[in-house]
Write a protein that holds these residues in place. Structure first.
Motif, PDB file in Angstrom:
ATOM      1  N   ASP A   1      -5.317 -83.920   0.296  1.00  0.00           N
ATOM      2  CA  ASP A   1      -4.566 -83.993   1.545  1.00  0.00           C
ATOM      3  C   ASP A   1      -4.828 -85.322   2.265  1.00  0.00           C
ATOM      4  O   ASP A   1      -3.909 -85.927   2.819  1.00  0.00           O
ATOM      5  N   GLU A   2      -6.082 -85.778   2.226  1.00  0.00           N
ATOM      6  CA  GLU A   2      -6.397 -87.076   2.838  1.00  0.00           C
ATOM      7  C   GLU A   2      -5.656 -88.199   2.125  1.00  0.00           C
ATOM      8  O   GLU A   2      -5.127 -89.104   2.769  1.00  0.00           O
TER       9      GLU A   2
ATOM     10  N   ASP B   1      -0.527 -92.632   6.793  1.00  0.00           N
ATOM     11  CA  ASP B   1       0.033 -92.098   8.041  1.00  0.00           C
ATOM     12  C   ASP B   1      -1.005 -92.245   9.148  1.00  0.00           C
ATOM     13  O   ASP B   1      -1.877 -91.392   9.331  1.00  0.00           O
TER      14      ASP B   1
ATOM     15  N   ARG C   1      -2.879 -87.923   0.444  1.00  0.00           N
ATOM     16  CA  ARG C   1      -1.456 -87.723   0.727  1.00  0.00           C
ATOM     17  C   ARG C   1      -1.065 -88.363   2.063  1.00  0.00           C
ATOM     18  O   ARG C   1       0.015 -88.913   2.215  1.00  0.00           O
ATOM     19  N   HIS C   2      -1.960 -88.302   3.063  1.00  0.00           N
ATOM     20  CA  HIS C   2      -1.664 -88.817   4.400  1.00  0.00           C
ATOM     21  C   HIS C   2      -2.391 -90.130   4.692  1.00  0.00           C
ATOM     22  O   HIS C   2      -2.477 -90.543   5.851  1.00  0.00           O
TER      23      HIS C   2
ATOM     24  N   VAL D   1      -2.241 -89.444  11.591  1.00  0.00           N
ATOM     25  CA  VAL D   1      -3.084 -88.304  11.195  1.00  0.00           C
ATOM     26  C   VAL D   1      -4.212 -88.646  10.233  1.00  0.00           C
ATOM     27  O   VAL D   1      -5.094 -87.818   9.994  1.00  0.00           O
ATOM     28  N   ASN D   2      -4.224 -89.856   9.666  1.00  0.00           N
ATOM     29  CA  ASN D   2      -5.181 -90.149   8.593  1.00  0.00           C
ATOM     30  C   ASN D   2      -6.646 -90.111   9.035  1.00  0.00           C
ATOM     31  O   ASN D   2      -7.539 -89.909   8.223  1.00  0.00           O
TER      32      ASN D   2
END
Length: 194
Positions: free
Chosen positions: A52-53, A59, A55-56, A62-63
């Motif tokens: 998930d980290e 960004d 994936r973002h 939200v990172n």
């Protein structure tokens, strides 16, 4: 008061790395630095970048959420000091994981029109204090990746005029007490003038 973030990466309190770490922290404190002492093993830092980290990762909205506390500590520092042993010609995995998870887009670097630039301009002093099992010559022949990472990669993301120091004891596998004490003395002198 100047604020230094010290990143320490060794699991053993009785190790030479721990003695180097204590020397650096105590010298900085004696010389008026406010030290944020981040013992990565002691704090149980998770070096694994999750799916998930990743994936973002780009960004910036939200990172930083999973590592917000570490990002805050990094942004509050005026100096960054890394204390670590060189293992397999690199950083210990926990320190590499810290760099992967905390030195994020919008934190340590940014992109403008496809160009990458450093963001950690609050860091005006950068130091690495380390030791190698091998000789300096052998490390140089193999490219000395930790030295290059600190003096090129990390140096590129901090303030453009940041003072940078790389203190290394080579051939630790054959270093006697005299050489180890001399290195601790060198660490003390360098941190006094940091």
């Amino acid at each position: 008061m100047n604020r230094a973030l010290v990143l320490f990466a060794h699991p053993l309190a009785e190790s030479f790395s721990a003695a180097v770490h204590r020397t650096a922290v105590e010298t900085l404190q004696r010389n008026g630095w406010q030290v944020d002492d981040c013992d990565l093993y002691g704090e149980g830092f998770d070096p694994v970048l999750s799916p998930d980290e990743r994936r973002h990762y780009h960004d910036e909205a939200v990172n930083t959420v999973p590592v917000a506390g570490h990002v805050e500590r990094l942004r509050a520092a005026e100096a960054l000091v890394l204390v670590f042993p060189v293992w397999n010609f690199g950083y210990p995995a926990i320190l590499k994981g810290y760099l992967d998870r905390v030195f994020l887009p919008g934190v340590s670097f940014g992109m403008t029109d496809g160009r990458v630039g450093g963001c950690l301009h609050n860091i005006r002093r950068l130091a690495a204090v380390t030791h190698y099992g091998t000789t300096r010559l052998r490390a140089a022949v193999l490219g000395d990746p930790p030295r290059r990472s600190v003096t090129r990669h990390l140096r590129a993301v901090v303030h453009p005029r940041a003072k940078t120091r790389y203190l290394a004891l080579y051939d630790m596998n054959r270093a006697d007490d005299v050489r180890r004490r001399a290195f601790l003395g060198r660490v003390t002198r360098q941190m006094e003038s940091f």
